[in-house]
Design a protein around this motif. Sequence first.
Motif, PDB file in Angstrom:
ATOM      1  N   UNK A 211      -0.162 -26.471   9.092  1.00 34.51           N
ATOM      2  CA  UNK A 211      -1.042 -27.108  10.072  1.00 34.51           C
ATOM      3  C   UNK A 211      -2.332 -27.575   9.411  1.00 34.51           C
ATOM      4  N   UNK A 212      -2.932 -26.703   8.601  1.00 32.05           N
ATOM      5  CA  UNK A 212      -4.177 -27.072   7.919  1.00 32.05           C
ATOM      6  C   UNK A 212      -3.941 -28.173   6.887  1.00 32.05           C
ATOM      7  N   UNK A 213      -2.825 -28.109   6.173  1.00 31.13           N
ATOM      8  CA  UNK A 213      -2.528 -29.116   5.161  1.00 31.13           C
ATOM      9  C   UNK A 213      -2.358 -30.499   5.780  1.00 31.13           C
ATOM     10  N   UNK A 214      -1.682 -30.559   6.912  1.00 35.08           N
ATOM     11  CA  UNK A 214      -1.460 -31.863   7.560  1.00 35.08           C
ATOM     12  C   UNK A 214      -2.754 -32.457   8.096  1.00 35.08           C
ATOM     13  N   UNK A 215      -3.712 -31.602   8.438  1.00 38.27           N
ATOM     14  CA  UNK A 215      -5.012 -32.097   8.870  1.00 38.27           C
ATOM     15  C   UNK A 215      -5.834 -32.581   7.680  1.00 38.27           C
ATOM     16  N   UNK A 216      -5.732 -31.877   6.550  1.00 36.25           N
ATOM     17  CA  UNK A 216      -6.527 -32.226   5.383  1.00 36.25           C
ATOM     18  C   UNK A 216      -5.924 -33.374   4.581  1.00 36.25           C
ATOM     19  N   UNK A 217      -4.614 -33.554   4.650  1.00 34.47           N
ATOM     20  CA  UNK A 217      -3.941 -34.612   3.885  1.00 34.47           C
ATOM     21  C   UNK A 217      -3.038 -35.414   4.817  1.00 34.47           C
ATOM     22  N   UNK A 218      -3.623 -36.136   5.784  1.00 37.17           N
ATOM     23  CA  UNK A 218      -2.805 -36.820   6.798  1.00 37.17           C
ATOM     24  C   UNK A 218      -2.012 -38.001   6.268  1.00 37.17           C
ATOM     25  N   UNK A 219      -2.352 -38.482   5.071  1.00 37.39           N
ATOM     26  CA  UNK A 219      -1.700 -39.693   4.569  1.00 37.39           C
ATOM     27  C   UNK A 219      -0.470 -39.416   3.720  1.00 37.39           C
ATOM     28  N   UNK A 220      -0.118 -38.128   3.519  1.00 39.64           N
ATOM     29  CA  UNK A 220       1.026 -37.814   2.657  1.00 39.64           C
ATOM     30  C   UNK A 220       1.999 -36.918   3.413  1.00 39.64           C
ATOM     31  N   UNK A 221       3.297 -36.965   3.069  1.00 46.60           N
ATOM     32  CA  UNK A 221       4.257 -36.055   3.701  1.00 46.60           C
ATOM     33  C   UNK A 221       4.012 -34.618   3.252  1.00 46.60           C
ATOM     34  N   UNK A 222       4.061 -33.717   4.211  1.00 47.24           N
ATOM     35  CA  UNK A 222       3.828 -32.287   3.941  1.00 47.24           C
ATOM     36  C   UNK A 222       5.005 -31.482   4.468  1.00 47.24           C
ATOM     37  N   UNK A 223       5.571 -30.646   3.609  1.00 54.96           N
ATOM     38  CA  UNK A 223       6.588 -29.716   4.069  1.00 54.96           C
ATOM     39  C   UNK A 223       6.352 -28.376   3.395  1.00 54.96           C
ATOM     40  N   UNK A 224       7.198 -27.404   3.700  1.00 55.74           N
ATOM     41  CA  UNK A 224       6.982 -26.096   3.103  1.00 55.74           C
ATOM     42  C   UNK A 224       8.092 -25.133   3.432  1.00 55.74           C
ATOM     43  N   UNK A 225       8.021 -23.960   2.837  1.00 57.47           N
ATOM     44  CA  UNK A 225       9.032 -22.944   3.065  1.00 57.47           C
ATOM     45  C   UNK A 225       8.497 -21.578   2.691  1.00 57.47           C
ATOM     46  N   UNK A 226       9.103 -20.567   3.309  1.00 51.81           N
ATOM     47  CA  UNK A 226       8.858 -19.181   2.920  1.00 51.81           C
ATOM     48  C   UNK A 226       9.920 -18.802   1.908  1.00 51.81           C
ATOM     49  N   UNK A 227       9.493 -18.281   0.786  1.00 47.04           N
ATOM     50  CA  UNK A 227      10.417 -17.846  -0.255  1.00 47.04           C
ATOM     51  C   UNK A 227      10.428 -16.326  -0.303  1.00 47.04           C
ATOM     52  N   UNK A 228      11.584 -15.758  -0.513  1.00 45.08           N
ATOM     53  CA  UNK A 228      11.731 -14.306  -0.583  1.00 45.08           C
ATOM     54  C   UNK A 228      12.164 -13.933  -1.989  1.00 45.08           C
ATOM     55  N   UNK A 229      11.389 -13.078  -2.618  1.00 49.78           N
ATOM     56  CA  UNK A 229      11.685 -12.720  -4.002  1.00 49.78           C
ATOM     57  C   UNK A 229      11.020 -11.386  -4.296  1.00 49.78           C
ATOM     58  N   UNK A 230      11.594 -10.651  -5.224  1.00 50.95           N
ATOM     59  CA  UNK A 230      10.951  -9.408  -5.646  1.00 50.95           C
ATOM     60  C   UNK A 230       9.744  -9.696  -6.529  1.00 50.95           C
ATOM     61  N   UNK A 231       9.652 -10.936  -7.056  1.00 52.88           N
ATOM     62  CA  UNK A 231       8.545 -11.338  -7.930  1.00 52.88           C
ATOM     63  C   UNK A 231       7.896 -12.592  -7.382  1.00 52.88           C
ATOM     64  N   UNK A 232       6.619 -12.525  -7.044  1.00 48.32           N
ATOM     65  CA  UNK A 232       5.899 -13.697  -6.558  1.00 48.32           C
ATOM     66  C   UNK A 232       5.826 -14.791  -7.625  1.00 48.32           C
ATOM     67  N   UNK A 233       5.430 -14.492  -8.868  1.00 45.34           N
ATOM     68  CA  UNK A 233       5.389 -15.554  -9.880  1.00 45.34           C
ATOM     69  C   UNK A 233       6.740 -16.221 -10.102  1.00 45.34           C
ATOM     70  N   UNK A 234       7.819 -15.420 -10.112  1.00 44.29           N
ATOM     71  CA  UNK A 234       9.150 -15.993 -10.323  1.00 44.29           C
ATOM     72  C   UNK A 234       9.471 -17.014  -9.246  1.00 44.29           C
ATOM     73  N   UNK A 235       9.172 -16.690  -8.002  1.00 39.32           N
ATOM     74  CA  UNK A 235       9.457 -17.620  -6.908  1.00 39.32           C
ATOM     75  C   UNK A 235       8.646 -18.898  -7.041  1.00 39.32           C
ATOM     76  N   UNK A 236       7.376 -18.763  -7.402  1.00 38.40           N
ATOM     77  CA  UNK A 236       6.526 -19.950  -7.564  1.00 38.40           C
ATOM     78  C   UNK A 236       7.037 -20.830  -8.700  1.00 38.40           C
TER      79      UNK A 236
END
Length: 284
Positions: A211-236
């Motif tokens: 929601x915040x991203x779409x308000x701050x960057x209205x001119x570009x497509x924004x999507x996202x996802x929740x990733x599940x992993x035992x390691x945060x860096x690995x998922x990123x």
Amino acid sequence: MEEHRSVIAGYDGSDEAAAAIRWAARHARQRSLPLHVVHCSLWPLLTRNLGPVPGVAGSGLERAAEAVLEEGLQIAQAAAPALDIDATLLHGLPASHLAAVSARQELVVVGSRGLGGFLGLLVGSVSLELAATASCPVAVIRSDLHPDGPVVVAVDALGSPAALSDACTLASAAQAALTVIHVHQTPAGYAHHGRHWGGDAAGAVLQEALHRARKQAPSVPVDGSVLHDVSVPHAILEASAAARMVVVGTKGQGLLRETIGSTAHAVLHHAQGPVLVSRRGGSY
């Protein structure tokens, strides 16, 4: 009167630094900002004999340092003709000077490793120190560029507002897609049959960030996802393999690994492409 802010780019003559200069020049042009190219000569730390060799025109260590700076300036001019570009030669340790020069500026840009990486660190000593000490965002440019890829930003449970803002700025400037990810660290053994412990809270974090991203960057497509992993860096790292830039936040100041955050540290070392470490607060 508001101070005119610039993009700062360090150049040491290496191929990695040349890639950083080109990226910085293009980014500065996209945002209508001036570019300031800086070269830090280490020679005064090693010898007092900087002058020319008698009878040999254009010789001497000081002249060699000037030539490196001139080369960096030419690379920037070729990458972004008509851009407002300044250049400065400094003497001493690059990370300290770049942190000082970039204070209150928009962004500091360096190569992933160059001649300043004499400590043998994987990502280079200058990049690592700047990521821990700079007071503005730090972009570390690698040669594995994905110019058609999205900007990927990782947000933590608090939404990482600084990192999200920096990612929105990057995506808007480049007119690139923005991908927001939130990694829910799932303890081993909790993920069974497609169900994840704590998934509802993670989904709420992502939706608020989108929601915040779409308000701050209205001119570009924004999507996202929740990733599940035992390691945060690995998922990123997995999610950003084809990104034009991955944006992470960091905590604290200092030179030790713990002070920039273990996630930012791991991403900075192992990302395949460019990384922006947000130095305006927030966590990973």
